[in-house]
Design a protein around this motif. Structure first.
Motif, PDB file in Angstrom:
ATOM      1  N   TRP A  39       2.055  -1.412 -16.195  1.00 16.12           N
ATOM      2  CA  TRP A  39       1.320  -2.262 -15.378  1.00 16.12           C
ATOM      3  C   TRP A  39       0.128  -2.869 -16.289  1.00 16.12           C
ATOM      4  O   TRP A  39      -0.233  -4.014 -16.234  1.00 16.12           O
ATOM      5  CB  TRP A  39       0.464  -1.803 -14.169  1.00 16.12           C
ATOM      6  N   LYS A  89      -3.674  -5.919 -13.414  1.00 13.81           N
ATOM      7  CA  LYS A  89      -4.655  -6.410 -12.205  1.00 13.81           C
ATOM      8  C   LYS A  89      -5.603  -5.372 -12.336  1.00 13.81           C
ATOM      9  O   LYS A  89      -5.843  -4.146 -12.545  1.00 13.81           O
ATOM     10  CB  LYS A  89      -3.818  -5.905 -10.774  1.00 13.81           C
ATOM     11  N   LYS A 133      -3.694   3.758  -2.082  1.00 11.77           N
ATOM     12  CA  LYS A 133      -3.683   2.742  -2.973  1.00 11.77           C
ATOM     13  C   LYS A 133      -3.101   1.300  -2.210  1.00 11.77           C
ATOM     14  O   LYS A 133      -2.025   1.374  -1.599  1.00 11.77           O
ATOM     15  CB  LYS A 133      -2.593   2.936  -4.111  1.00 11.77           C
ATOM     16  N   GLU A 150      -2.922  -2.975  -2.740  1.00  8.83           N
ATOM     17  CA  GLU A 150      -2.889  -4.226  -3.483  1.00  8.83           C
ATOM     18  C   GLU A 150      -3.190  -5.528  -2.525  1.00  8.83           C
ATOM     19  O   GLU A 150      -2.675  -5.360  -1.559  1.00  8.83           O
ATOM     20  CB  GLU A 150      -1.664  -4.525  -4.303  1.00  8.83           C
ATOM     21  N   THR A 172      -8.449  -3.231 -11.199  1.00 10.32           N
ATOM     22  CA  THR A 172      -8.357  -1.887 -10.144  1.00 10.32           C
ATOM     23  C   THR A 172      -9.757  -1.354 -10.031  1.00 10.32           C
ATOM     24  O   THR A 172     -10.312  -0.984 -10.878  1.00 10.32           O
ATOM     25  CB  THR A 172      -7.485  -1.099 -11.011  1.00 10.32           C
ATOM     26  N   GLN A 199      -4.988 -10.516  -6.104  1.00  8.44           N
ATOM     27  CA  GLN A 199      -4.537  -9.800  -7.320  1.00  8.44           C
ATOM     28  C   GLN A 199      -5.643  -8.641  -7.649  1.00  8.44           C
ATOM     29  O   GLN A 199      -5.863  -8.511  -9.017  1.00  8.44           O
ATOM     30  CB  GLN A 199      -4.657 -10.949  -8.530  1.00  8.44           C
ATOM     31  N   GLU A 202      -6.510  -4.586  -7.000  1.00 14.56           N
ATOM     32  CA  GLU A 202      -6.133  -3.264  -6.507  1.00 14.56           C
ATOM     33  C   GLU A 202      -7.058  -2.478  -6.468  1.00 14.56           C
ATOM     34  O   GLU A 202      -8.032  -2.353  -7.133  1.00 14.56           O
ATOM     35  CB  GLU A 202      -4.961  -2.653  -7.691  1.00 14.56           C
ATOM     36  N   GLU A 207       0.847  -1.330   0.028  1.00 14.67           N
ATOM     37  CA  GLU A 207      -0.015   0.006  -0.055  1.00 14.67           C
ATOM     38  C   GLU A 207       1.084   1.156  -0.013  1.00 14.67           C
ATOM     39  O   GLU A 207       1.958   1.009   0.282  1.00 14.67           O
ATOM     40  CB  GLU A 207      -1.090   0.142   1.116  1.00 14.67           C
TER      41      GLU A 207
END
Length: 210
Positions: free
Chosen positions: A175, A181, A133, A135, A183, A139, A141, A96
């Motif tokens: 990414w 991932k 933010k 994760e 999000t 998997q 976010e 994070e």
């Protein structure tokens, strides 16, 4: 992941019936809370059905904040039963970052006497708007952004600008192409967002419902 899910869970008989699916989702939400209630740690609940982010401890909701905006508007709405179980399992924050410290530090200057105390000016520098933010180990976010007020005390809504900025950051870090991932972007009142962020311990646990 789907290869590890039993066939009977992957193709649950009643999952395609809207009323049954809704009841099953509610049951799973409550079951996750019962499991978390056995822990002494504060945890985070993200209820996309009711547009609520909440802090909870031992099955008791301590604080709730209304989601002002989310993107995607429909996050994992259309999942088969087995994948939904994986999405809504109790997840742990594994990484994070935030624009503010978890525990704010205050520097206090001790005056020598009453006269000096009267002269001291307490300058207050407001924290920046929260961008938190994190994760999860499933998997996924999550980005929680605080919404401030403009000069007229009206919420300063900049959802599109925020989202564009986040997407540019992802592209720069490659990414999207190398390590994608899903999000979930959530906007909350900044004061509420900061209260939730500071309440959740590092590597805290998170549970979803949609």
């Amino acid at each position: 992941k789907l290869n590890t899910i039993p066939e009977k869970e992957l193709n649950d008989a009643g999952w395609n019936v809207a009323e049954i699916q809704e009841k099953k989702k509610e049951v799973h939400w409550l079951e996750r809370h019962l499991t978390l209630a056995k822990s002494d740690s504060i945890n985070l609940g993200i209820n996309l059905t009711d547009s609520i982010v909440q802090v909870q401890l031992k099955g008791t909701v301590l604080f709730q904040a209304k989601i002002q905006q989310q993107n995607p508007a429909h996050f994992f709405d259309d999942l088969n039963y087995g994948t939904y179980l994986d999405f809504t399992k109790i997840a742990k924050i594994i990484d994070e970052s935030s624009t503010i410290p978890k525990r704010p530090l205050k520097k206090i200057q001790a005056p020598k006497n009453e006269e000096e105390a009267a002269k001291i000016k307490h300058d207050s520098i407001p924290d920046p708007l929260l961008v938190w933010k994190f994760e999860l180990d499933n998997q996924i976010e999550v980005v929680i952004t605080g919404i401030g007020l403009n000069k007229d005390s009206v919420p300063d809504l900049r959802f599109k600008e925020d989202l564009l900025k986040y997407n540019i950051e992802k592209i720069k870090q490659k990414w999207v192409t190398e390590n994608y991932k899903p999000t979930l972007y959530i906007w909350l009142n900044d004061k509420d967002a900061k209260a939730i962020y500071r309440a959740i311990p590092e590597r805290g646990k998170v549970v979803f419902r949609n």
